[in-house]
Scaffold this active site. Structure first.
Site, PDB file in Angstrom:
ATOM      1  CB  CYS A   1      -0.906  -0.005   1.234  1.00  0.00           C
ATOM      2  SG  CYS A   1      -2.008   1.415   1.269  1.00  0.00           S
TER       3      CYS A   1
ATOM      4  CB  CYS B   1      -1.381   3.986   8.066  1.00  0.00           C
ATOM      5  SG  CYS B   1      -2.445   4.602   6.734  1.00  0.00           S
TER       6      CYS B   1
ATOM      7  CB  CYS C   1      -0.800  -0.052   8.267  1.00  0.00           C
ATOM      8  SG  CYS C   1      -1.589  -1.305   7.221  1.00  0.00           S
TER       9      CYS C   1
ATOM     10  CB  CYS D   1     -15.398  -7.236   6.802  1.00  0.00           C
ATOM     11  SG  CYS D   1     -16.713  -7.023   7.981  1.00  0.00           S
TER      12      CYS D   1
ATOM     13  CB  CYS E   1     -18.492  -5.034   5.815  1.00  0.00           C
ATOM     14  SG  CYS E   1     -17.547  -3.611   6.394  1.00  0.00           S
TER      15      CYS E   1
ATOM     16  CB  CYS F   1     -18.127   0.021   9.622  1.00  0.00           C
ATOM     17  SG  CYS F   1     -17.005  -0.819  10.749  1.00  0.00           S
TER      18      CYS F   1
ATOM     19  NE  ARG G   1     -17.204  -5.532  14.122  1.00  0.00           N
ATOM     20  CZ  ARG G   1     -17.500  -4.963  12.958  1.00  0.00           C
ATOM     21  NH1 ARG G   1     -16.561  -4.335  12.282  1.00  0.00           N
ATOM     22  NH2 ARG G   1     -18.711  -5.019  12.479  1.00  0.00           N
TER      23      ARG G   1
HETATM   24  N1  SAM Z   1      -6.639   0.505   3.224  1.00  0.00           N
HETATM   25  C1  SAM Z   1      -7.920   0.785   3.747  1.00  0.00           C
HETATM   26  C2  SAM Z   1      -7.919   1.949   4.698  1.00  0.00           C
HETATM   27  O1  SAM Z   1      -6.892   2.231   5.311  1.00  0.00           O
HETATM   28  O2  SAM Z   1      -8.952   2.603   4.832  1.00  0.00           O
HETATM   29  C3  SAM Z   1      -8.588  -0.395   4.397  1.00  0.00           C
HETATM   30  C4  SAM Z   1      -7.821  -1.379   5.242  1.00  0.00           C
HETATM   31  S1  SAM Z   1      -7.088  -0.729   6.717  1.00  0.00           S
HETATM   32  C5  SAM Z   1      -5.994  -2.036   7.155  1.00  0.00           C
HETATM   33  C6  SAM Z   1      -8.409  -0.740   7.889  1.00  0.00           C
HETATM   34  C7  SAM Z   1      -8.111  -0.312   9.315  1.00  0.00           C
HETATM   35  O3  SAM Z   1      -7.407  -1.339  10.001  1.00  0.00           O
HETATM   36  C8  SAM Z   1      -7.264   0.911   9.554  1.00  0.00           C
HETATM   37  O4  SAM Z   1      -7.954   2.103   9.379  1.00  0.00           O
HETATM   38  C9  SAM Z   1      -6.876   0.724  11.017  1.00  0.00           C
HETATM   39  O5  SAM Z   1      -7.825   1.321  11.867  1.00  0.00           O
HETATM   40  C10 SAM Z   1      -6.895  -0.790  11.177  1.00  0.00           C
HETATM   41  N2  SAM Z   1      -5.542  -1.309  11.419  1.00  0.00           N
HETATM   42  C11 SAM Z   1      -4.579  -1.480  10.501  1.00  0.00           C
HETATM   43  N3  SAM Z   1      -3.436  -1.942  11.069  1.00  0.00           N
HETATM   44  C12 SAM Z   1      -3.701  -2.063  12.393  1.00  0.00           C
HETATM   45  C13 SAM Z   1      -2.923  -2.477  13.510  1.00  0.00           C
HETATM   46  N4  SAM Z   1      -1.644  -2.837  13.396  1.00  0.00           N
HETATM   47  N5  SAM Z   1      -3.514  -2.492  14.727  1.00  0.00           N
HETATM   48  C14 SAM Z   1      -4.805  -2.114  14.861  1.00  0.00           C
HETATM   49  N6  SAM Z   1      -5.577  -1.705  13.845  1.00  0.00           N
HETATM   50  C15 SAM Z   1      -5.031  -1.670  12.629  1.00  0.00           C
HETATM   51 FE1  SF4 Z   2      -2.759   1.256   3.378  1.00  0.00          FE
HETATM   52 FE2  SF4 Z   2      -2.665   0.132   5.754  1.00  0.00          FE
HETATM   53 FE3  SF4 Z   2      -3.034   2.758   5.576  1.00  0.00          FE
HETATM   54 FE4  SF4 Z   2      -5.022   1.066   4.789  1.00  0.00          FE
HETATM   55  S1  SF4 Z   2      -4.217   1.330   6.869  1.00  0.00           S
HETATM   56  S2  SF4 Z   2      -4.263   2.899   3.717  1.00  0.00           S
HETATM   57  S3  SF4 Z   2      -3.761  -0.636   4.005  1.00  0.00           S
HETATM   58  S4  SF4 Z   2      -1.180   1.626   4.930  1.00  0.00           S
END
Ligand code: SAM
Ligand code: SF4
Ligand code: DTB
Length: 352
Positions: free
Chosen positions: A56, A60, A63, A100, A131, A191, A263
């Site tokens: 990606c 973030c 992530c 989801c 979802c 959500c 949740r």
């Molecule tokens: N890429 C899309 C986005 O960011 O909107 C969808 C997938 S993203 C992985 C969905 C959510 O997963 C993120 O907004 C975050 O809140 C959660 N998430 C991702 N990595 C995480 C982690 N290491 N611990 C807890 N929540 C996490």
């Molecule tokens: Fe990409 Fe992870 Fe951020 Fe979603 S949360 S936009 S998968 S880096």
């Protein structure tokens, strides 16, 4: 007036004051709100599938799927349609009612939306709620997904507007709010929640929950994630969250968004059964169910079923998926809710 009215005018100071209550007083407030609007012994179950993993472009910091961090994750292309169908059927057989689908995209392209629309139709045909979480959406894309039969769209604010810049620099808080507005305007259920444990203050947690509660409509579903500290991500070394502070976050979410499903999301794998029970007492009434979240682990089905059974919690079947009223458990009944004794009235049909 009800004891816990639906408000959209929370100040951060008011929400902070909820966090500062003695634990028992906050739990009482949360329990009261919960019992006013929900069956206190029912939990909604969603199963996640990562339909496109890794690489990606976003940054973030929490992530494992960002291309910028070396987390050892194998990147994968879009999962084929028949695999989506198989995984959704398995989730349904295990007792989940919502499926989801998550993709590691900043925002989907035209062909991506078309591919996901086909997945949504497959999952819907199995009789499950759908979802998706695919990143930022335009209003037209939100409509396209709605037309394909999507029920919910997940897009988290993740944290407070004030702390957000410490966590993500490649898109703004306003970008997130714009996507949420597009999703809402398309008639999709929202959500939206966030993460606890990224180094934010209690004020940030209060500010995040005030942001969610002050949206024009409360999100139908509010995922509260405990940070999964994945080696290789910039937040891997964050201090663990005090369990009581996490429970407080759930309780405050329940008080400020009394009708929403809160949740208990990422982080359950490392939580004790007792900690999870406190979260349910604080008003959590939804979980991710199944061995995996997107790329990290989740409690296995056997552990979750045992916990729910010990607590006398049954799974919630959404009205649209409920069966005719006379169904009783038989030896082949696939419902996973506990207790599920053959011959007993099926909990699925006792739900609203
Ligand atoms: N890429 C899309 C986005 O960011 O909107 C969808 C997938 S993203 C992985 C969905 C959510 O997963 C993120 O907004 C975050 O809140 C959660 N998430 C991702 N990595 C995480 C982690 N290491 N611990 C807890 N929540 C996490
Ligand atoms: Fe990409 Fe992870 Fe951020 Fe979603 S949360 S936009 S998968 S880096
Ligand atoms: C949400 O709030 N939590 C889920 C779901 N929405 C998509 C994702 C949690 C991801 C945890 C890290 C992973 O498994 O990659």
């Amino acid at each position: 007036m009800t004891d816990s009215p639906i408000r959209h005018d929370w100040t951060i100071a008011e929400v902070e004051a909820l966090f500062a209550l003695p634990f028992a007083d906050l739990m009482f407030r949360a329990q009261s709100a919960h019992r006013e609007h929900h069956d206190p012994n029912a939990v909604q179950m969603s199963t996640l599938l990562s339909i496109k993993t890794g690489a990606c472009p976003e940054d973030c910091k929490y992530c494992p799927q960002s291309v910028r961090y070396d987390t050892g994750l194998e990147r994968e292309t879009l999962v084929p349609l028949d695999e989506v169908r198989t995984r959704a059927q398995a989730a349904k057989d295990a007792g989940a009612t919502r499926f989801c689908m998550g993709a590691a995209w900043r925002s989907p392209k035209k062909r991506d939306v078309e591919a996901v629309a086909a997945m949504i139709r497959e999952v819907r045909a199995l009789g499950m709620e759908t979802c998706a979480t695919l990143g930022m959406l335009t209003p037209a894309q939100a409509h396209e997904l709605k037309d394909a039969g999507l029920d919910y769209y997940n897009h988290n604010v993740d944290t407070s507007p004030e702390f957000y810049g410490e966590i993500i620099t490649t898109r703004t808080y306003q970008d997130r709010l714009d996507t949420l507005a597009a999703v809402r305007d398309a008639g999709l259920n929202v959500c939206c929640g966030g993460i606890v444990g990224m180094g934010e203050t209690t004020r940030d947690r209060a500010s995040m929950l005030a942001t969610l509660a002050n949206l024009p409509h409360h999100p139908e579903s509010v995922p509260i994630n405990q940070l999964v500290r994945v080696p290789g991500t910039p937040l891997a070394g964050e201090a663990p969250v005090d369990p009581f502070d996490f429970v407080r976050t759930i309780a405050v979410a329940r008080v400020v968004m009394p009708k929403s499903f809160v949740r208990l999301s990422a982080g359950r794998e490392t939580m004790s059964d007792e900690m999870q029970s406190l979260c349910f007492l604080a008003g959590a009434n939804s979980i991710f169910y199944g061995e995996k979240l997107l790329t990290t682990g989740n409690p296995d089905v056997a552990r979750d079923r045992a916990l729910l059974e010990r607590l006398g919690i049954h799974t919630l079947t959404p009205p649209a998926l409920a069966e005719p009223a006379e169904h009783v458990h038989g030896p082949d009944c696939a419902h996973a809710h506990a207790p599920a004794r053959p011959g007993a009235a099926c909990n699925a049909t006792r739900q609203r």
